[in-house]
Design a protein around this motif. Structure first.
Motif, PDB file in Angstrom:
ATOM      1  N   SER A   1      33.745  58.876  69.366  1.00 52.05           N
ATOM      2  CA  SER A   1      33.302  59.793  68.325  1.00 52.05           C
ATOM      3  C   SER A   1      31.961  60.400  68.708  1.00 52.05           C
TER       4      SER A   1
ATOM      5  N   ARG B   1      40.989  64.881  62.758  1.00 49.71           N
ATOM      6  CA  ARG B   1      40.077  64.202  63.686  1.00 49.71           C
ATOM      7  C   ARG B   1      38.626  64.639  63.482  1.00 49.71           C
TER       8      ARG B   1
ATOM      9  N   GLN C   1      31.539  66.063  62.472  1.00 50.73           N
ATOM     10  CA  GLN C   1      31.872  64.710  62.911  1.00 50.73           C
ATOM     11  C   GLN C   1      33.191  64.772  63.662  1.00 50.73           C
TER      12      GLN C   1
ATOM     13  N   SER D   1      36.025  62.712  65.856  1.00 48.65           N
ATOM     14  CA  SER D   1      36.561  61.385  66.133  1.00 48.65           C
ATOM     15  C   SER D   1      37.797  61.515  67.007  1.00 48.65           C
TER      16      SER D   1
END
Length: 127
Positions: free
Chosen positions: A17, A67, A82, A84
């Motif tokens: 991440s 994601r 963000q 991931s």
């Protein structure tokens, strides 16, 4: 003078991440819809994610949906992407963009819709 500055890029492994930040100044941040785009070597710049002025609505490219999560803090004049479950195909330079709008519930996918751009931050995902 408007400035848009991305940060947080780097080299990560597949599955990791990473959180990108984008700080904007010289504008009334809460009146701007924000977006993220990316450009891989030899490819066109493509839409990644967008968020409304207030942050109550977001839009994602199919390739990152589920994601990536885009959010904003209007008190800090910053948006956060963000990321991931990163994949090698996410490798690109990521650009943040701002667009002033009177439409509170609108997000924008076209790069031509945005007025202000950052210089980009490199994200490299190794397999």
């Amino acid at each position: 003078q408007v400035q848009v500055v991305e940060s947080g890029g780097g080299l990560v492994q597949a599955g990791d991440s990473l959180r990108l930040s984008c700080a904007a100044s010289g504008l009334t941040f809460s009146r701007n819809a924000m977006g993220w785009f990316r450009q891989a070597p030899g490819k066109e710049r493509e839409f990644v994610a967008a968020i409304t002025r207030s942050g109550d609505n977001t839009d994602y490219a199919d390739s990152v949906k589920g994601r990536f999560t885009l959010s904003r803090d209007n008190d800090k004049n910053t948006v956060y992407l963000q990321m991931s479950s990163l994949k090698p195909e996410d490798t690109a330079v990521y650009y943040c963009a701002a667009r002033r709008t009177f439409l509170s519930s609108r997000t924008f996918r076209a790069s031509g819709d945005y007025e202000y751009w950052g210089q980009g931050t490199q994200v490299t995902v190794s397999s």
